[in-house]
Design a protein around this motif. Structure first.
Motif, PDB file in Angstrom:
ATOM      1  N   GLU A  32       8.736  -0.498   1.366  1.00 34.75           N
ATOM      2  CA  GLU A  32       8.354  -1.555   0.576  1.00 34.75           C
ATOM      3  C   GLU A  32       7.414  -2.377   1.468  1.00 34.75           C
ATOM      4  OE1 GLU A  32      10.956  -4.283  -1.590  1.00 34.75           O
ATOM      5  OE2 GLU A  32      11.359  -2.632  -2.622  1.00 34.75           O
ATOM      6  N   GLU A  74       4.143  -0.521   1.952  1.00 29.91           N
ATOM      7  CA  GLU A  74       3.220  -0.859   0.900  1.00 29.91           C
ATOM      8  C   GLU A  74       2.397  -2.128   0.961  1.00 29.91           C
ATOM      9  OE1 GLU A  74       5.589  -0.169  -2.438  1.00 29.91           O
ATOM     10  OE2 GLU A  74       5.593   2.311  -2.230  1.00 29.91           O
ATOM     11  N   GLU A  75       3.171  -3.079   1.282  1.00 31.82           N
ATOM     12  CA  GLU A  75       2.527  -4.468   1.272  1.00 31.82           C
ATOM     13  C   GLU A  75       1.459  -4.478   2.415  1.00 31.82           C
ATOM     14  OE1 GLU A  75       5.654  -7.470   1.600  1.00 31.82           O
ATOM     15  OE2 GLU A  75       6.565  -6.868  -0.136  1.00 31.82           O
ATOM     16  N   LEU A  91      -1.688  -2.915   1.159  1.00 27.68           N
ATOM     17  CA  LEU A  91      -2.449  -3.640   0.216  1.00 27.68           C
ATOM     18  C   LEU A  91      -3.119  -4.820   0.901  1.00 27.68           C
ATOM     19  CD1 LEU A  91      -2.634  -3.915  -2.774  1.00 27.68           C
ATOM     20  CD2 LEU A  91      -0.614  -5.515  -2.689  1.00 27.68           C
ATOM     21  N   PRO A 132      -3.405  -0.511  -3.871  1.00 29.65           N
ATOM     22  CA  PRO A 132      -1.912  -0.336  -3.875  1.00 29.65           C
ATOM     23  C   PRO A 132      -1.479   0.958  -3.569  1.00 29.65           C
ATOM     24  CG  PRO A 132      -3.042  -0.499  -6.259  1.00 29.65           C
ATOM     25  CD  PRO A 132      -4.099  -0.655  -5.155  1.00 29.65           C
ATOM     26  N   VAL A 133      -1.440   1.547  -2.555  1.00 34.58           N
ATOM     27  CA  VAL A 133      -0.998   2.923  -2.083  1.00 34.58           C
ATOM     28  C   VAL A 133       0.650   2.711  -2.268  1.00 34.58           C
ATOM     29  CG1 VAL A 133      -0.789   4.494  -0.185  1.00 34.58           C
ATOM     30  CG2 VAL A 133      -3.023   3.217  -0.819  1.00 34.58           C
ATOM     31  N   LYS A 134       1.075   3.676  -2.860  1.00 33.52           N
ATOM     32  CA  LYS A 134       2.685   3.637  -2.951  1.00 33.52           C
ATOM     33  C   LYS A 134       3.160   4.819  -1.867  1.00 33.52           C
ATOM     34  CE  LYS A 134       2.991   0.960  -6.260  1.00 33.52           C
ATOM     35  NZ  LYS A 134       3.061  -0.480  -5.589  1.00 33.52           N
ATOM     36  N   LEU A 135       4.579   4.191  -1.466  1.00 33.04           N
ATOM     37  CA  LEU A 135       5.222   5.141  -0.574  1.00 33.04           C
ATOM     38  C   LEU A 135       6.635   5.461  -1.428  1.00 33.04           C
ATOM     39  CD1 LEU A 135       3.607   3.691   1.659  1.00 33.04           C
ATOM     40  CD2 LEU A 135       4.930   5.412   3.118  1.00 33.04           C
ATOM     41  N   ALA A 188       0.278   8.805   2.964  1.00 28.30           N
ATOM     42  CA  ALA A 188       0.232   8.054   1.530  1.00 28.30           C
ATOM     43  C   ALA A 188      -1.037   7.782   1.368  1.00 28.30           C
ATOM     44  CB  ALA A 188       0.908   6.889   2.048  1.00 28.30           C
ATOM     45  N   LYS A 189      -1.909   7.597   2.186  1.00 27.99           N
ATOM     46  CA  LYS A 189      -3.306   7.200   1.672  1.00 27.99           C
ATOM     47  C   LYS A 189      -3.846   8.859   1.121  1.00 27.99           C
ATOM     48  CE  LYS A 189      -4.390   3.347   4.573  1.00 27.99           C
ATOM     49  NZ  LYS A 189      -5.448   2.904   5.862  1.00 27.99           N
ATOM     50  N   HIS A 247      -2.502   9.332  -2.038  1.00 29.74           N
ATOM     51  CA  HIS A 247      -3.106   8.183  -3.078  1.00 29.74           C
ATOM     52  C   HIS A 247      -4.649   8.890  -3.582  1.00 29.74           C
ATOM     53  CE1 HIS A 247      -3.804   4.579  -4.813  1.00 29.74           C
ATOM     54  NE2 HIS A 247      -5.229   4.704  -4.433  1.00 29.74           N
TER      55      HIS A 247
END
Ligand code: HEM
Ligand code: SF4
Ligand code: SF4
Lengths: 500, 240
Positions: free
Chosen positions: A210, A213-214, A217, A223-226, A257-258, A261
């Motif tokens: 989390e 992710e922040e 951002l 907003p890339v998620k993990l 992650a990127k 995404h």
């Protein structure tokens, strides 16, 4: 850097192949901590040496000889030609003759000859055969924990003898009689109990992801998620737990992650398989290696994924690429269009080639890169569909991400690469002298390109290499942040916005 | 002398053949549970055959590892190979084409073999690292081969023996018939040493000759993702 309590090897010119004079006994006292009962028992190994261990060791040796052709053949066919004697980074860094691969193997071979060959039974002195005694065992413990199982010796041996196989067998015998190594066995215990080598529990993982992710951002506005434990994702990513924990590893994780995404591929991590590393290989134990691998199978089934991709880790990739199908296959429930497993670098390089992601080299402005081929990727695995893809694919990804990439001396890269000095279960503080000295051939080649070609950073594709270099670079007056993850470079260069 | 050598040669041949057969069977029977070719490795069986061929004929890995040793090794082994092929003339009633081909090379090959051995021995004594890993048996093996080479060359070039009789003796042996050997001490010594070599062969590092072909880092294909490789003992773990 504070003065170390040992001499730091002087770095020469890699083109001259400096070989040290023999310093017998130089590393005789170097040894890791012996595993306590609490580290042994969860793996089903006896807690300590007990009466009659000698016979049990020999019996176990006999059983390994009948199960592993490598061991069986390598015991007999060494011609003592010495072609391997100047190839091991631990010998080059320490000068201790028992760190010459053939001499290391002979610690084992001498016992083999005594109990398993007619010549060793009849004329032990003639063929250098020895009884199994406590002194011999202690010597095994010390010197089979001065081998990182990097396989460099196997490249140059005219008989193809891989001393790593012999180290693995020796460690398995020692475990089976109650003289295990604390570092490896404690870690394997954590994998079984918690799910990963670092012992990061699920809530801590969720927290970390989390936070990342922040961070992404904040930095990119995207907003890339993990995701973790996400049912029905296409890809299960299995990565070394260091990727959740330390730099530069975590910067690589952000890079993966990127890429997912930007490519629009759904993916997930798993709390159950929150570790790519498999220390079962280091201790030479098939059972442990298999148990650790089965977690990945279970996670893939439970999450219903279609593909499995591994993050950057050298020995993990060897086990994944070369052994996973054997240990935990068949993978007939996954999408047959993709190899199982895939490496994240195969995934990314394929996207780059298809223009599925965009990279902007200015994200890495001012950096001149070189690349450290991780030993277990280079000599124990492959990427892509051609032999040697493990060398070209990482270089292609790096070259696409940075303004300049240069190679180190040709005798220190690709399949001739030197181990970082911390592989094979030796990445533990009590072995720091060995680790620093064993890193010297790599440091020598690095200094060469730093001095002559202005290299600023060295990319690594293995969690152990990254951790080891971060620790030992300062001993050689380099900045610890010189070592970077390959996907950290991708992360800096990738263009996120217009793919959405 | 004739009877002694007839018996000794029969026994040595038996030890060599049976010993080697047992060792090769043992290597072949022992499973290789994991894929461990040293990569980059060939993806196909044909590629593996080529890799093994290059290792056996050209000593490819040794060439990458140590050029000088490679040279010495080549000189010795090529010399030995020619000498061995040429010796077939003592066993066949008619000389085959291969033997005829190498016939003119007999003398240079013998010299190469002896010179190669001498260089290998010298190197073993002079280079500190190699001396460290050398045991008495390693020296003795070179000395034994040198002695065989030198006695052989001596008969070829200096004190000739009656090779027609020698050939009669060996062709006789293969036909289970006793024909006399020349009563010649040099020949006796040469044959004695050869028998010794045949007897120690299956119990020594000379197993490197057949063993190389069983070396998993060299004889495996690199296809673990495509084909599931499972040893019988490992398959049994899955039944549990
Ligand atoms: C397929 C056949 C063979 C191959 C590929 C092979 C290959 C090699 C290689 C690469 C070496 C290491 C380099 C060296 O020290 O010379 C070696 C050493 C040696 N080989 Fe062979 N060999 C073969 C057959 C034989 C045979 C038939 C003999 C003897 C009867 C023999 C005797 C030796 C000896 C004595 C050494 C050790 C030399 C030393 O002490 O330095 N080899 N072999
Ligand atoms: S290179 Fe191979 S055969 Fe030669 S001494 Fe080393 S392990 Fe033995
Ligand atoms: S595997 Fe690597 S660390 Fe081990 S002996 Fe060979 S070269 Fe040295």
């Amino acid at each position: 850097m504070a003065a170390a309590p040992f001499d730091i090897p002087v770095l020469g010119d890699p083109a001259e192949h400096p070989v040290p004079a023999l310093k017998p006994g130089a590393m005789a006292a170097s040894k890791p901590y012996v595993a306590a009962e609490a580290h042994q028992q969860p793996l089903g190994f006896p807690g300590e040496l007990t009466e009659g261990w000698e016979k049990r060791a020999i019996d176990h040796m006999g059983s390994l000889l009948s199960k592993y052709r490598s061991l069986r053949v390598f015991m007999d066919i060494c011609v003592k030609c010495g072609a391997c004697t100047d190839k091991c980074h631990y010998f080059l860094g320490t000068g201790d003759p028992k760190n010459m691969p053939v001499a290391r193997a002979d610690l084992f071979r001498s016992v083999y000859r005594r109990y398993f060959t007619p010549s060793g039974k009849i004329a032990p002195g003639l063929v250098g055969a020895r009884d199994m005694t406590k002194d011999v065992l202690d010597e095994w413990f010390n010197y089979f924990h001065q081998c990182s199982q990097c396989r460099r010796c196997s490249v140059f041996c005219p008989q193809g003898i891989d001393t790593a196989e012999i180290s693995m067998a020796a460690r398995d015998i020692m475990d089976s009689i109650g003289q295990g190594q604390k570092y490896c066995n404690e870690i394997i215990g954590k994998v079984h109990k918690i799910g990963n080598n670092l012992g990061l529990p699920a809530p801590a993982l969720l927290d970390t992801l989390e936070g990342l992710e922040e961070d992404i951002l904040d930095e990119t506005g995207v907003p890339v998620k993990l995701p973790i434990d996400e049912q029905g994702a296409e890809v299960l990513l299995v990565t070394p737990s260091a990727d959740f924990f330390a730099e530069p590893h975590v910067l690589g994780l952000i890079g993966y992650a990127k890429v997912f995404h930007a490519a629009g591929v759904s993916w997930t991590l798993s709390t159950k398989a929150s570790e790519a590393g498999n220390f079962g290989m280091f201790i030479g134990n098939y059972d442990q290696m298999r148990k650790i691998s089965m977690r990945i199978r279970e996670a893939a089934r439970e999450l219903g994924v279609k593909r499995i991709i591994f993050g950057e880790c050298g020995h993990a990739w060897r086990v994944a690429y070369s052994f996973l199908n054997t240990l935990a296959g068949p993978w007939d429930f996954l999408d047959p269009r993709y190899p199982v497993p895939q490496h994240i670098l195969e995934f990314t390089s394929d996207l780059i080639a298809r223009k599925g992601i965009k990279l902007d080299k200015s994200g890495n402005d001012g950096m001149v890169l070189t690349v450290h081929d991780s030993c277990n990727v280079a000599r124990g695995a492959r990427m892509g569909d051609k032999p040697g893809g493990q060398f070209t694919i990482p270089r292609a990804v790096i070259a696409a991400s940075v303004p300049k990439l240069v190679d180190m001396h040709p005798d220190t890269i690709c399949d001739k690469t030197f181990c970082c000095g911390g592989g094979g279960g030796l990445l533990t503080d009590e072995l720091i002298e060995l680790r620093v000295k064993g890193a010297s051939p790599r440091m020598e080649a690095l200094k060469d390109v730093v001095d002559k070609q202005g290299v600023t950073h060295m990319a690594a594709m293995c969690a152990i290499c990254k951790a080891q270099f971060t620790k030992v670079l300062p001993y050689y007056d380099f900045d610890r942040e010189m070592v970077v993850s390959v996907h950290q470079l991708v992360s800096n260069a990738i263009v996120l916005g217009d793919n959405d | 002398m004739t009877i002694f050598f007839a018996i000794l040669f029969s026994v040595s041949t038996l030890v060599l053949v049976a010993g080697l057969a047992m060792k090769i069977a043992q290597y072949a029977r022992t499973p290789a549970p994991l894929k461990i070719p040293t990569t980059p490795a060939p993806l196909t069986t044909g590629g593996v055959a080529l890799r093994l061929g290059r290792e056996a004929l050209l000593f490819e890995s040794l060439f990458r590892g140590n050029k000088l040793l490679w040279l010495f090794a080549m000189v010795f082994h090529l010399g030995l190979a020619v000498v061995l092929i040429r010796h077939a003339r003592y066993f066949e009633s008619s000389v085959g084409p291969l033997v005829a081909l190498v016939q003119p090379l007999a003398q240079p090959a013998g010299l190469a073999m002896v010179a190669g051995l001498a260089l290998l021995l010298l190197r073993r004594l002079v280079i500190e690292r190699v001396r460290y890993v050398t045991g008495p048996s390693d020296i003795l093996m070179l000395v034994l081969l040198l002695a065989i080479g030198v006695t052989g060359m001596a008969m070829k070039c200096l004190i000739h023996t009656d090779i027609v009789m020698v050939k009669a003796f060996f062709t006789g042996l293969t036909a289970l018939e006793l024909r006399p050997l020349p009563n010649d001490p040099l020949l006796g010594l040469h044959l004695l040493l050869v028998c010794l070599l045949m007897i120690v062969f299956p119990f020594s590092k000379l197993l490197h000759a057949p063993g190389l072909f069983f070396s998993p880092t060299r004889n495996q294909t690199d296809n673990p993702r495509e084909v599931r490789h499972l040893a019988p003992w490992a398959a049994r773990l899955e039944e549990k």
